[in-house]
Design an enzyme around this catalytic site. Structure first.
Site, PDB file in Angstrom:
ATOM      1  N   THR A  42       5.441  42.278  90.223  1.00  0.00           N
ATOM      2  CA  THR A  42       6.727  42.826  89.805  1.00  0.00           C
ATOM      3  C   THR A  42       7.836  42.469  90.807  1.00  0.00           C
ATOM      4  O   THR A  42       8.950  42.134  90.408  1.00  0.00           O
ATOM      5  CB  THR A  42       6.641  44.353  89.617  1.00  0.00           C
ATOM      6  OG1 THR A  42       5.619  44.641  88.662  1.00  0.00           O
ATOM      7  CG2 THR A  42       7.962  44.940  89.159  1.00  0.00           C
ATOM      8  N   GLY A  47      12.772  39.029  91.665  1.00  0.00           N
ATOM      9  CA  GLY A  47      13.419  37.876  92.285  1.00  0.00           C
ATOM     10  C   GLY A  47      13.687  36.760  91.293  1.00  0.00           C
ATOM     11  O   GLY A  47      14.725  36.099  91.341  1.00  0.00           O
ATOM     12  N   GLU A  50      16.718  37.696  89.291  1.00  0.00           N
ATOM     13  CA  GLU A  50      17.906  37.464  90.108  1.00  0.00           C
ATOM     14  C   GLU A  50      18.246  35.973  90.149  1.00  0.00           C
ATOM     15  O   GLU A  50      19.409  35.587  90.029  1.00  0.00           O
ATOM     16  CB  GLU A  50      17.705  37.991  91.525  1.00  0.00           C
ATOM     17  CG  GLU A  50      17.731  39.495  91.620  1.00  0.00           C
ATOM     18  CD  GLU A  50      17.996  39.956  93.032  1.00  0.00           C
ATOM     19  OE1 GLU A  50      19.177  39.988  93.436  1.00  0.00           O
ATOM     20  OE2 GLU A  50      17.009  40.272  93.730  1.00  0.00           O
ATOM     21  N   HIS A  76       8.150  45.963  83.193  1.00  0.00           N
ATOM     22  CA  HIS A  76       7.180  44.888  83.432  1.00  0.00           C
ATOM     23  C   HIS A  76       5.973  45.260  82.597  1.00  0.00           C
ATOM     24  O   HIS A  76       5.075  45.968  83.044  1.00  0.00           O
ATOM     25  CB  HIS A  76       6.834  44.750  84.918  1.00  0.00           C
ATOM     26  CG  HIS A  76       6.074  43.492  85.212  1.00  0.00           C
ATOM     27  ND1 HIS A  76       5.725  43.147  86.495  1.00  0.00           N
ATOM     28  CD2 HIS A  76       5.601  42.507  84.405  1.00  0.00           C
ATOM     29  CE1 HIS A  76       5.061  41.987  86.462  1.00  0.00           C
ATOM     30  NE2 HIS A  76       4.974  41.598  85.207  1.00  0.00           N
TER      31      HIS A  76
END
Length: 138
Positions: A42, A47, A50, A76
């Site tokens: 996760t 990341g 992003e 998730h």
């Protein structure tokens, strides 16, 4: 930021999950993490989201500007094994000054694995580094 940044822009970003981006490698210092299954972590998913939003925003930033993540609200909902490809689809839903809000959805080769929103703020990189330096110095 450039004046032509507006809600509605979209971007798709794809990545093949390597073994290094699985749960046991997120915090190898922790036995709790090391004992977990080798699936896309996760923390790395966040990341990746992003990264997709940063890529979408990059053409609209002025010289010396970057964007930083300030909020993440995503699910998730399915495990992804290493070697499988993940694809993020991001859409800008709001621009409010330096703040951007993104709708995000991530699929692996079989399932929807994540859905939600992500907020970013545009910063001047040098000013940000100066504030960080002052914080480090106390």
């Amino acid at each position: 930021m450039k004046d032509n940044l507006a809600a509605g822009i979209t971007h798709t970003h794809t990545f093949r999950v390597p073994l290094e981006k699985t749960v046991p490698r997120l915090y190898p210092e922790s036995a709790l993490f090391r004992e977990m299954p080798e699936v896309f972590a996760t923390g790395y998913l966040v990341g990746f989201i992003e990264w997709a939003c940063m890529e979408a925003l990059q053409p609209f930033l002025d010289e010396g500007e970057r964007s930083v993540g300030t909020m993440i609200n995503v699910s998730h909902s399915a495990a992804t094994p290493p070697g499988m490809e993940v694809t993020a689809q991001v859409r800008l839903v709001e621009v409010n000054g330096k703040r951007t809000l993104w709708e995000v959805e991530v699929h692996d080769e079989k399932d929807l694995i994540s859905k939600g929103s992500h907020e970013r703020f545009t910063i001047n990189l040098e000013q940000f580094k100066e504030r960080l330096k002052k914080k480090e110095q106390g």
